[in-house]
Write a protein that holds these residues in place. Structure first.
Motif, PDB file in Angstrom:
ATOM      1  N   UNK A 142      10.505   9.235 -11.414  1.00 52.42           N
ATOM      2  CA  UNK A 142       9.750   9.447 -10.174  1.00 52.42           C
ATOM      3  C   UNK A 142      10.439  10.452  -9.264  1.00 52.42           C
ATOM      4  N   UNK A 143      11.457  11.141  -9.773  1.00 51.28           N
ATOM      5  CA  UNK A 143      12.150  12.148  -8.965  1.00 51.28           C
ATOM      6  C   UNK A 143      11.240  13.341  -8.737  1.00 51.28           C
ATOM      7  N   UNK A 144      11.293  13.967  -7.565  1.00 51.40           N
ATOM      8  CA  UNK A 144      10.440  15.136  -7.294  1.00 51.40           C
ATOM      9  C   UNK A 144      10.838  16.321  -8.153  1.00 51.40           C
ATOM     10  N   UNK A 145       9.871  17.120  -8.524  1.00 50.47           N
ATOM     11  CA  UNK A 145      10.121  18.314  -9.321  1.00 50.47           C
ATOM     12  C   UNK A 145      10.272  19.522  -8.402  1.00 50.47           C
TER      13      UNK A 145
ATOM     14  N   UNK B 130       4.978   0.137 -14.132  1.00 49.76           N
ATOM     15  CA  UNK B 130       5.264  -1.206 -13.611  1.00 49.76           C
ATOM     16  C   UNK B 130       6.740  -1.341 -13.249  1.00 49.76           C
ATOM     17  N   UNK B 131       7.620  -0.824 -14.107  1.00 45.52           N
ATOM     18  CA  UNK B 131       9.056  -0.905 -13.836  1.00 45.52           C
ATOM     19  C   UNK B 131       9.425  -0.081 -12.611  1.00 45.52           C
ATOM     20  N   UNK B 132       8.831   1.121 -12.483  1.00 45.67           N
ATOM     21  CA  UNK B 132       9.117   1.963 -11.311  1.00 45.67           C
ATOM     22  C   UNK B 132       8.608   1.300 -10.032  1.00 45.67           C
ATOM     23  N   UNK B 133       7.458   0.663 -10.131  1.00 49.41           N
ATOM     24  CA  UNK B 133       6.903  -0.031  -8.974  1.00 49.41           C
ATOM     25  C   UNK B 133       7.816  -1.186  -8.557  1.00 49.41           C
ATOM     26  N   UNK B 134       8.297  -1.945  -9.544  1.00 54.39           N
ATOM     27  CA  UNK B 134       9.215  -3.049  -9.260  1.00 54.39           C
ATOM     28  C   UNK B 134      10.504  -2.533  -8.634  1.00 54.39           C
ATOM     29  N   UNK B 135      11.007  -1.410  -9.152  1.00 48.88           N
ATOM     30  CA  UNK B 135      12.232  -0.827  -8.621  1.00 48.88           C
ATOM     31  C   UNK B 135      12.061  -0.429  -7.164  1.00 48.88           C
ATOM     32  N   UNK B 136      10.929   0.224  -6.837  1.00 50.01           N
ATOM     33  CA  UNK B 136      10.681   0.627  -5.458  1.00 50.01           C
ATOM     34  C   UNK B 136      10.557  -0.583  -4.539  1.00 50.01           C
ATOM     35  N   UNK B 137       9.916  -1.631  -5.061  1.00 45.84           N
ATOM     36  CA  UNK B 137       9.764  -2.858  -4.268  1.00 45.84           C
ATOM     37  C   UNK B 137      11.115  -3.472  -3.953  1.00 45.84           C
ATOM     38  N   UNK B 138      11.959  -3.594  -4.972  1.00 51.83           N
ATOM     39  CA  UNK B 138      13.282  -4.196  -4.783  1.00 51.83           C
ATOM     40  C   UNK B 138      14.146  -3.344  -3.856  1.00 51.83           C
ATOM     41  N   UNK B 139      14.070  -2.018  -4.025  1.00 56.83           N
ATOM     42  CA  UNK B 139      14.880  -1.138  -3.184  1.00 56.83           C
ATOM     43  C   UNK B 139      14.466  -1.246  -1.720  1.00 56.83           C
ATOM     44  N   UNK B 140      13.151  -1.278  -1.468  1.00 53.12           N
ATOM     45  CA  UNK B 140      12.676  -1.407  -0.094  1.00 53.12           C
ATOM     46  C   UNK B 140      13.054  -2.766   0.493  1.00 53.12           C
ATOM     47  N   UNK B 141      12.922  -3.823  -0.313  1.00 50.45           N
ATOM     48  CA  UNK B 141      13.261  -5.171   0.164  1.00 50.45           C
ATOM     49  C   UNK B 141      14.752  -5.261   0.498  1.00 50.45           C
ATOM     50  N   UNK B 142      15.605  -4.758  -0.398  1.00 46.84           N
ATOM     51  CA  UNK B 142      17.051  -4.810  -0.163  1.00 46.84           C
ATOM     52  C   UNK B 142      17.447  -3.961   1.046  1.00 46.84           C
ATOM     53  N   UNK B 143      16.796  -2.796   1.198  1.00 45.87           N
ATOM     54  CA  UNK B 143      17.114  -1.934   2.337  1.00 45.87           C
ATOM     55  C   UNK B 143      16.789  -2.644   3.652  1.00 45.87           C
ATOM     56  N   UNK B 144      15.671  -3.377   3.658  1.00 44.71           N
ATOM     57  CA  UNK B 144      15.284  -4.114   4.860  1.00 44.71           C
ATOM     58  C   UNK B 144      16.247  -5.270   5.125  1.00 44.71           C
ATOM     59  N   UNK B 145      16.619  -5.971   4.061  1.00 42.53           N
ATOM     60  CA  UNK B 145      17.508  -7.124   4.199  1.00 42.53           C
ATOM     61  C   UNK B 145      18.931  -6.716   4.578  1.00 42.53           C
ATOM     62  N   UNK B 146      19.433  -5.637   3.939  1.00 44.21           N
ATOM     63  CA  UNK B 146      20.824  -5.240   4.141  1.00 44.21           C
ATOM     64  C   UNK B 146      21.005  -4.309   5.341  1.00 44.21           C
TER      65      UNK B 146
ATOM     66  N   UNK C  39       0.831  -1.209   0.000  1.00 38.53           N
ATOM     67  CA  UNK C  39       0.000   0.000   0.000  1.00 38.53           C
ATOM     68  C   UNK C  39       0.865   1.257   0.000  1.00 38.53           C
ATOM     69  N   UNK C  40       1.939   1.248   0.773  1.00 36.15           N
ATOM     70  CA  UNK C  40       2.825   2.417   0.797  1.00 36.15           C
ATOM     71  C   UNK C  40       3.504   2.616  -0.548  1.00 36.15           C
ATOM     72  N   UNK C  41       3.936   1.538  -1.140  1.00 41.11           N
ATOM     73  CA  UNK C  41       4.605   1.618  -2.433  1.00 41.11           C
ATOM     74  C   UNK C  41       3.667   2.151  -3.511  1.00 41.11           C
ATOM     75  N   UNK C  42       2.425   1.677  -3.523  1.00 48.00           N
ATOM     76  CA  UNK C  42       1.453   2.143  -4.497  1.00 48.00           C
ATOM     77  C   UNK C  42       1.185   3.633  -4.328  1.00 48.00           C
ATOM     78  N   UNK C  43       1.165   4.101  -3.087  1.00 45.35           N
ATOM     79  CA  UNK C  43       0.936   5.522  -2.832  1.00 45.35           C
ATOM     80  C   UNK C  43       2.104   6.354  -3.332  1.00 45.35           C
ATOM     81  N   UNK C  44       3.327   5.857  -3.115  1.00 48.18           N
ATOM     82  CA  UNK C  44       4.514   6.580  -3.582  1.00 48.18           C
ATOM     83  C   UNK C  44       4.515   6.653  -5.107  1.00 48.18           C
ATOM     84  N   UNK C  45       4.193   5.556  -5.760  1.00 50.37           N
ATOM     85  CA  UNK C  45       4.164   5.542  -7.219  1.00 50.37           C
ATOM     86  C   UNK C  45       3.090   6.489  -7.744  1.00 50.37           C
ATOM     87  N   UNK C  46       1.923   6.485  -7.107  1.00 53.55           N
ATOM     88  CA  UNK C  46       0.831   7.355  -7.546  1.00 53.55           C
ATOM     89  C   UNK C  46       1.166   8.826  -7.341  1.00 53.55           C
ATOM     90  N   UNK C  47       2.033   9.117  -6.352  1.00 56.31           N
ATOM     91  CA  UNK C  47       2.408  10.499  -6.060  1.00 56.31           C
ATOM     92  C   UNK C  47       3.546  10.982  -6.938  1.00 56.31           C
TER      93      UNK C  47
END
Length: 296
Positions: free
Chosen positions: A193-196, A150-166, A131-139
């Motif tokens: 998805x970078x902020x303007x 879809x690619x940006x969503x996958x990237x955010x998912x992988x980044x969050x997963x790796x951050x938690x694991x590492x 849910x958090x990831x979907x909100x970030x992508x929508x924003x």
């Protein structure tokens, strides 16, 4: 929408809610299940003494649901702080991410199957991050097509997963490897998805000088145009060499043509979010410097 959904479930956490044990989680899940079945029977015309009993069971189920969700709001808040610390948030605050995470908790409670033997927090973590990831992508400030989203969503998912694991921010190479792609492609998605930053935004709250007027005025020495006695070169002097170089290129101070984020990142062989961080730090320093001039 998030607030209304939370309010519809009457989720109003007290200051301190005890953590649920696995046994209590199972009891609450059973109560919720019984309450749902009781509600089903009531909807189909249960009458007489049995109706009163079913109404009580249904009420207990709703109370158990609220207790289950409320006790796990801290989990949504933890993941919100974690995401804010190690990943881009699309401009969402920790409070926004927590609210989105609460929706994930609600969905997890709705779908939790206590017979599988899993701890609820283990199961709920996926829904919260989703849910958090979907909100970030929508924003995201960019308008993305379905494939890029879809690619940006996958990237955010992988980044969050790796951050938690590492236990740290993963490198672009690590994220790209997990996704089976290249660092260059990853940089492009990060740029999407970078902020303007608006050049019309004031340097500081209440200041009359905008970022664009300060950084790209036709005559930096024109006091009337900038409404500040300090020249652009003087303002930039408060920055480090790296910050100054990035700001000059990003806003086109030397060429008159602003450079795309992806290009600035590629030139320096760093991730786009690293460039964004440098720009944010530089603008913060410029705002502080300009505020001092205005106040003076």
């Amino acid at each position: 929408m998030t607030t209304s959904l939370i309010q519809s479930h009457q989720i109003d956490p007290p200051a301190e809610v005890p953590v649920l044990s696995a046994e209590v989680e199972v009891e609450l899940a059973k109560s919720i299940e019984a309450g749902l079945y009781a509600g089903h029977l009531l909807d189909h015309g249960a009458v007489g003494p049995r109706k009163a009993e079913l109404l009580e069971v249904a009420a207990e189920g709703k109370a158990a649901f609220t207790q289950f969700v409320t006790a796990n709001i801290r989990l949504a808040a933890w993941y919100a702080r974690r995401r804010a610390a190690v990943a881009a948030t699309g401009g969402l605050t920790i409070e926004d991410l927590t609210n989105e995470g609460v929706l994930g908790v609600i969905r997890a409670v709705q779908k939790f199957d206590y017979t599988q033997g899993y701890k609820f927090s283990t199961y709920a973590s996926w829904w919260i991050r989703n849910f958090q990831q979907r909100a970030v992508t929508a924003a995201s400030p960019a308008t993305l097509d379905a494939a890029d989203r879809e690619q940006c969503t996958t990237m955010l998912t992988e980044r969050q997963y790796l951050a938690t694991e590492l236990g740290r921010i993963p490198t672009p190479a690590e994220i790209a490897s997990a996704m089976g792609t290249t660092v260059r492609a990853l940089s492009q998605w990060q740029g999407m998805i970078a902020p303007a930053y608006s050049l019309d935004a004031p340097l500081a709250p209440g200041a009359a000088v905008s970022i664009g007027a300060t950084l790209a005025a036709p005559d930096p020495g024109d006091v009337a145009a900038l409404r500040t006695p300090r020249r652009v070169s003087d303002l930039l002097a408060v920055l480090t060499d790296r910050e100054c170089s990035v700001v000059r290129e990003m806003f086109g101070l030397d060429t008159g043509i602003p450079a795309p984020l992806a290009q600035v990142a590629a030139t320096r062989k760093v991730a786009s979010d690293r460039v964004v961080a440098v720009v944010e730090a530089a603008l913060s320093k410029l705002r502080a410097a300009a505020t001092g001039e205005v106040a003076a």
